[in-house]
Every structure is written in C-alpha cells, then in structure tokens.
Motif scaffolding. Structure first.
Motif, mmCIF file in Angstrom:
data_model
loop_
_atom_site.group_PDB
_atom_site.id
_atom_site.type_symbol
_atom_site.label_atom_id
_atom_site.label_comp_id
_atom_site.label_asym_id
_atom_site.label_seq_id
_atom_site.Cartn_x
_atom_site.Cartn_y
_atom_site.Cartn_z
ATOM 1 N N PRO A 177 0.851 -1.189 0.000
ATOM 2 C CA PRO A 177 0.000 0.000 0.000
ATOM 3 C C PRO A 177 0.889 1.243 0.000
ATOM 4 C CG PRO A 177 0.058 -0.996 2.184
ATOM 5 C CD PRO A 177 0.880 -1.880 1.286
ATOM 6 N N PRO A 178 0.358 2.377 -0.428
ATOM 7 C CA PRO A 178 1.174 3.602 -0.387
ATOM 8 C C PRO A 178 1.387 4.058 1.052
ATOM 9 C CG PRO A 178 -1.085 4.119 -1.014
ATOM 10 C CD PRO A 178 -0.995 2.619 -0.928
ATOM 11 N N VAL A 179 2.477 4.751 1.263
ATOM 12 C CA VAL A 179 2.770 5.377 2.546
ATOM 13 C C VAL A 179 2.831 6.880 2.289
ATOM 14 C CG1 VAL A 179 4.474 5.638 4.391
ATOM 15 C CG2 VAL A 179 4.006 3.361 3.434
ATOM 16 N N ASP A 180 1.989 7.619 2.978
ATOM 17 C CA ASP A 180 1.883 9.069 2.772
ATOM 18 C C ASP A 180 1.659 9.408 1.300
ATOM 19 O OD1 ASP A 180 2.269 9.559 5.525
ATOM 20 O OD2 ASP A 180 4.448 9.513 5.263
ATOM 21 N N GLY A 181 0.828 8.594 0.624
ATOM 22 C CA GLY A 181 0.455 8.857 -0.763
ATOM 23 C C GLY A 181 1.512 8.510 -1.794
ATOM 24 N N ARG A 182 2.573 7.831 -1.390
ATOM 25 C CA ARG A 182 3.643 7.484 -2.331
ATOM 26 C C ARG A 182 3.989 6.007 -2.212
ATOM 27 N NH1 ARG A 182 5.934 11.165 -5.160
ATOM 28 N NH2 ARG A 182 7.986 10.245 -5.272
ATOM 29 N N PHE A 183 4.557 5.492 -3.321
ATOM 30 C CA PHE A 183 4.959 4.097 -3.374
ATOM 31 C C PHE A 183 6.478 3.958 -3.319
ATOM 32 C CE2 PHE A 183 0.777 3.866 -5.438
ATOM 33 C CZ PHE A 183 0.209 2.869 -4.652
ATOM 34 N N TYR A 184 6.911 2.773 -2.968
ATOM 35 C CA TYR A 184 8.337 2.452 -2.866
ATOM 36 C C TYR A 184 9.104 2.889 -4.113
ATOM 37 C CZ TYR A 184 12.542 -0.443 -2.822
ATOM 38 O OH TYR A 184 13.841 -0.876 -2.887
ATOM 39 N N SER A 185 8.629 2.495 -5.293
ATOM 40 C CA SER A 185 9.380 2.765 -6.525
ATOM 41 C C SER A 185 9.397 4.242 -6.906
ATOM 42 C CB SER A 185 8.840 1.938 -7.686
ATOM 43 O OG SER A 185 7.529 2.339 -7.998
ATOM 44 N N GLN A 186 8.555 5.044 -6.303
ATOM 45 C CA GLN A 186 8.576 6.474 -6.599
ATOM 46 C C GLN A 186 9.800 7.163 -5.995
ATOM 47 O OE1 GLN A 186 4.260 7.097 -5.578
ATOM 48 N NE2 GLN A 186 4.432 8.458 -7.356
ATOM 49 N N LYS A 187 10.587 6.421 -5.231
ATOM 50 C CA LYS A 187 11.862 6.962 -4.758
ATOM 51 C C LYS A 187 12.813 7.171 -5.930
ATOM 52 C CE LYS A 187 13.103 3.753 -2.003
ATOM 53 N NZ LYS A 187 13.744 2.875 -1.039
ATOM 54 N N PHE A 188 12.662 6.358 -6.986
ATOM 55 C CA PHE A 188 13.603 6.438 -8.103
ATOM 56 C C PHE A 188 12.926 6.544 -9.463
ATOM 57 C CE2 PHE A 188 13.256 2.111 -6.419
ATOM 58 C CZ PHE A 188 12.717 1.428 -7.502
ATOM 59 N N LEU A 189 11.606 6.612 -9.520
ATOM 60 C CA LEU A 189 10.887 6.788 -10.783
ATOM 61 C C LEU A 189 9.993 8.020 -10.701
ATOM 62 C CD1 LEU A 189 9.665 3.165 -11.604
ATOM 63 C CD2 LEU A 189 11.404 4.457 -12.828
ATOM 64 N N ASN A 190 9.895 8.736 -11.812
ATOM 65 C CA ASN A 190 9.027 9.893 -11.914
ATOM 66 C C ASN A 190 7.684 9.427 -12.475
ATOM 67 O OD1 ASN A 190 7.964 12.443 -12.039
ATOM 68 N ND2 ASN A 190 9.119 13.035 -13.861
ATOM 69 N N VAL A 191 6.640 9.416 -11.623
ATOM 70 C CA VAL A 191 5.332 8.881 -12.012
ATOM 71 C C VAL A 191 4.246 9.843 -11.558
ATOM 72 C CG1 VAL A 191 3.714 6.969 -11.705
ATOM 73 C CG2 VAL A 191 6.156 6.511 -11.795
ATOM 74 N N THR A 192 3.288 10.104 -12.453
ATOM 75 C CA THR A 192 2.101 10.880 -12.115
ATOM 76 C C THR A 192 0.885 9.987 -12.330
ATOM 77 O OG1 THR A 192 3.183 12.912 -12.845
ATOM 78 C CG2 THR A 192 0.780 12.961 -12.630
ATOM 79 N N PHE A 193 0.031 9.901 -11.315
ATOM 80 C CA PHE A 193 -1.159 9.069 -11.410
ATOM 81 C C PHE A 193 -2.314 9.857 -12.009
ATOM 82 C CE2 PHE A 193 1.380 6.717 -8.517
ATOM 83 C CZ PHE A 193 0.981 5.398 -8.652
#
Length: 191
Positions: free
Chosen positions: A70-86
């Motif tokens: 599940p997301p933590v504070d609205g973010r996912f693990y891989s968003q540490k190193f990927l630029n993603v917009t939902f």
C-alpha cells in the motif's frame, strides 16, 4: 515435480523463507541489491512490515514471491527512483504496488504460470481489501508476458533507466503502469 500452492505468507517461517529467496535472487543472482547490506542473508526493508506477501510453494519450499505494497503518505516504494504521475481516476490510495516478483531459477520454465498463480491470489487479496488498481514497474520481459495475455496496462510514463546502487552499479530499464482489477482488464491463464 510437486504440486505448486499459491498463498498469502502468514507465518514467520514463510516470511523468513521468502526473504531468504529474495536475497538469493535480488542480491546474489540478479545483483540489483548489495549483499553486504543484508548480513543476515534476508532481503527485506521497512516497506515489508505493511506488505502482503504472496508465495508459491512446492513441497513446502518457497519457489516464488510477490509483494503487494500500500502507499505510505500517498507514495509508493518505486517512486523513490521513478518519476510517475497518477491519473485522477486512479489515485495511490486506490492502488497496491506490485514488487519483488521472483521465481527461483530451476522453476523458470514454468515462470509465467507461477507468476500468474501468485497473481490470482494477489488479485483476490487486493479486491477483498477494497483496492481497485495495481501499480507496477516492469522490466520488458514482464511487460511482454502481460501484454501477450492481453492485460490492459495503462502506462504512466516512458521506460526509465534506473541506476541501482549496488556493488555492480546495475542499470534497470523500468516502465511504470496501472491495471484495473477487473475481469475485462486482466485475464489469468490456467495454472
């Protein structure tokens, strides 16, 4: 060759076995993670505490893993190193991130079937808990398998090269995508 069972890892023993398998795969075989960061030979991080872990078992041995986050504070693990917009219709709180998919090398001949077997359990758990989408970042081999089975992936960004800070400094090429947890968007082949 024994019967393969797909299930949610619930016991400490099952979780320990999947962490050891992930260490063997992600640290030793694939070189994505630096083994010296895991002196207990178990690949796990802070995200694992809130994760749902799916395993494939053959003769009581873990042969495959899949992690749902599940997301933590609205973010996912891989968003540490990927630029993603939902997109507006699929915000992170409606999604689980799929990660740490791994099948042990001797079972790779049946890798797609094992992946889909774990996927069926993962989908059931996701829907039961009220999630509507999966967010996943894929290497091209996984993307080919899913598109061959006509999964309706919605790509969130172009393929991105990610430099992993390992002893070997590996570069992965990942493509982030969403898929709705509906029958029309994802079809599972028989396993």
């Amino acid at each position: 060759m024994g019967k393969i069972i797909f299930k949610l890892a619930e016991t400490d023993e099952e979780k320990d076995a999947l962490y050891r398998l992930r260490y063997d795969g992600y640290c030793l075989e694939l070189g994505y993670l630096n083994p010296s960061n895991y002196p207990d030979k178990r690949e796990k991080n802070g995200w694992d505490q809130q994760a749902y872990h799916i395993i494939a078992l053959e003769n009581d041995t873990v042969i495959g893993t899949l992690r749902l986050l599940p997301p933590v504070d609205g973010r996912f693990y891989s968003q540490k190193f990927l630029n993603v917009t939902f997109p507006p219709e699929a915000q992170p709180e409606q999604c689980l991130e799929l990660s740490r998919l791994y099948v042990t090398p001797p079972k790779r001949g049946r890798g797609a079937k094992i992946m889909f077997g774990m996927g069926k359990v993962a989908k059931k758990i996701s829907v039961e808990r009220g999630f509507q989408y999966w967010y996943l970042t894929m290497e091209s081999a996984v993307e080919k398998i899913l598109t061959r089975h006509r999964w309706k992936l919605v790509f969130l960004a172009p393929r991105q090269n990610v430099l992993l800070e390992t002893a070997a400094r590996v570069i992965m090429s990942l493509r982030p995508a969403l898929i709705a947890l509906t029958e029309q968007d994802m079809k599972f082949p028989p396993v």
